[in-house]
Design an enzyme around this catalytic site. Sequence first.
Site, PDB file in Angstrom:
ATOM      1  CG  HIS A   1      -1.923  -1.023   1.355  1.00 50.68           C
ATOM      2  ND1 HIS A   1      -2.041  -1.864   2.440  1.00 50.68           N
ATOM      3  CD2 HIS A   1      -2.917  -1.371   0.501  1.00 50.68           C
ATOM      4  CE1 HIS A   1      -3.072  -2.679   2.251  1.00 50.68           C
ATOM      5  NE2 HIS A   1      -3.608  -2.405   1.082  1.00 50.68           N
TER       6      HIS A   1
ATOM      7  CE  LYS B   1     -14.173  -5.926   1.546  1.00 52.31           C
ATOM      8  NZ  LYS B   1     -13.020  -5.364   0.839  1.00 52.31           N
TER       9      LYS B   1
ATOM     10  NE  ARG C   1      -2.518  -7.270  -4.550  1.00 53.65           N
ATOM     11  CZ  ARG C   1      -3.347  -7.640  -3.586  1.00 53.65           C
ATOM     12  NH1 ARG C   1      -2.905  -7.822  -2.376  1.00 53.65           N
ATOM     13  NH2 ARG C   1      -4.611  -7.852  -3.834  1.00 53.65           N
TER      14      ARG C   1
ATOM     15  CB  SER D   1      -4.167  -6.744   4.380  1.00 50.33           C
ATOM     16  OG  SER D   1      -3.777  -5.454   4.000  1.00 50.33           O
TER      17      SER D   1
HETATM   18  O1  PNS Z   1      -8.631  -2.878   0.149  1.00 45.11           O
HETATM   19  P1  PNS Z   1      -9.915  -3.376  -0.470  1.00 45.11           P
HETATM   20  O2  PNS Z   1     -10.696  -4.210   0.530  1.00 45.11           O
HETATM   21  O3  PNS Z   1      -9.678  -4.094  -1.753  1.00 45.11           O
HETATM   22  O4  PNS Z   1     -10.791  -2.064  -0.793  1.00 45.11           O
HETATM   23  C1  PNS Z   1     -12.028  -2.209  -1.442  1.00 45.11           C
HETATM   24  C2  PNS Z   1     -12.794  -0.888  -1.516  1.00 45.11           C
HETATM   25  C3  PNS Z   1     -12.959  -0.290  -0.127  1.00 45.11           C
HETATM   26  C4  PNS Z   1     -12.007   0.095  -2.364  1.00 45.11           C
HETATM   27  C5  PNS Z   1     -14.171  -1.217  -2.151  1.00 45.11           C
HETATM   28  O5  PNS Z   1     -14.810  -2.164  -1.361  1.00 45.11           O
HETATM   29  C6  PNS Z   1     -15.071  -0.013  -2.313  1.00 45.11           C
HETATM   30  O6  PNS Z   1     -14.939   0.723  -3.251  1.00 45.11           O
HETATM   31  N1  PNS Z   1     -16.012   0.170  -1.351  1.00 45.11           N
HETATM   32  C7  PNS Z   1     -16.939   1.301  -1.340  1.00 45.11           C
HETATM   33  C8  PNS Z   1     -18.364   0.878  -1.705  1.00 45.11           C
HETATM   34  C9  PNS Z   1     -18.645   1.096  -3.186  1.00 45.11           C
HETATM   35  O7  PNS Z   1     -18.470   2.174  -3.733  1.00 45.11           O
HETATM   36  N2  PNS Z   1     -19.072   0.025  -3.853  1.00 45.11           N
HETATM   37  C10 PNS Z   1     -19.365   0.031  -5.274  1.00 45.11           C
HETATM   38  C11 PNS Z   1     -18.092  -0.163  -6.100  1.00 45.11           C
HETATM   39  S1  PNS Z   1     -18.420  -0.227  -7.822  1.00 45.11           S
END
Ligand code: PNS
Length: 178
Positions: free
Chosen positions: A36, A60, A109, A147
């Site tokens: 990150h 989550k 990644r 993570s």
């Molecule tokens: O580190 P992560 O868990 O891969 O992050 C995922 C994250 C937080 C970026 C994703 O879950 C997200 O965008 N959540 C916000 C909710 C949202 O906008 N959902 C619709 C996406 S198209």
Amino acid sequence: MPALKPSPIPGTQSLMPTTDVVAYCPGSFDPITYGHLDIIERAAKLFGTVIVAVATDAQKDHLFSTDERVALCREVCAHLPNVIVQPFAGLLVEAAHASGATVIIKGLRQPIDLSHEGPMAAMNHSLRPEIETMFLLASPAYTYVSSSLIKWVCGMGGDISAHVPAVVGQRLREKLGA
Ligand code: PNS
């Protein structure tokens, strides 16, 4: 924000200078890793302000609370003057817009990451076309760092010092009793 300049390409406008752009760097950061941090540091060189946006997603099952994840991100990013850390809830594009961001930064990644991130970028674009998603390829040293793997390895007593800052390793060992 300064006005957009006319572009030589008919019907388009030139890009804003990147130094004026606020970039939104979202994630769970449970916990933040060197992978990150690599993306955040590189984004901080490209954009005027980078907001590290810590998802509070209640669906989550996070190991660290939102406050703990935000605090760790702040400690780890303290050397970056144009990086701020804040939690966000709800739709990513709405949170980014509310913060004044016009770019969402995601790290990739492996090729398989794009199969997950591509549809989300397309959906986010349909919701707010003015916000652009940009992908940065993970540096080679971090292509396998996540993570989830860090938590697994640490929980089993493995050495994670090459993959997370010392403060993160310490909090992880405390949390996992490892
Ligand atoms: O580190 P992560 O868990 O891969 O992050 C995922 C994250 C937080 C970026 C994703 O879950 C997200 O965008 N959540 C916000 C909710 C949202 O906008 N959902 C619709 C996406 S198209």
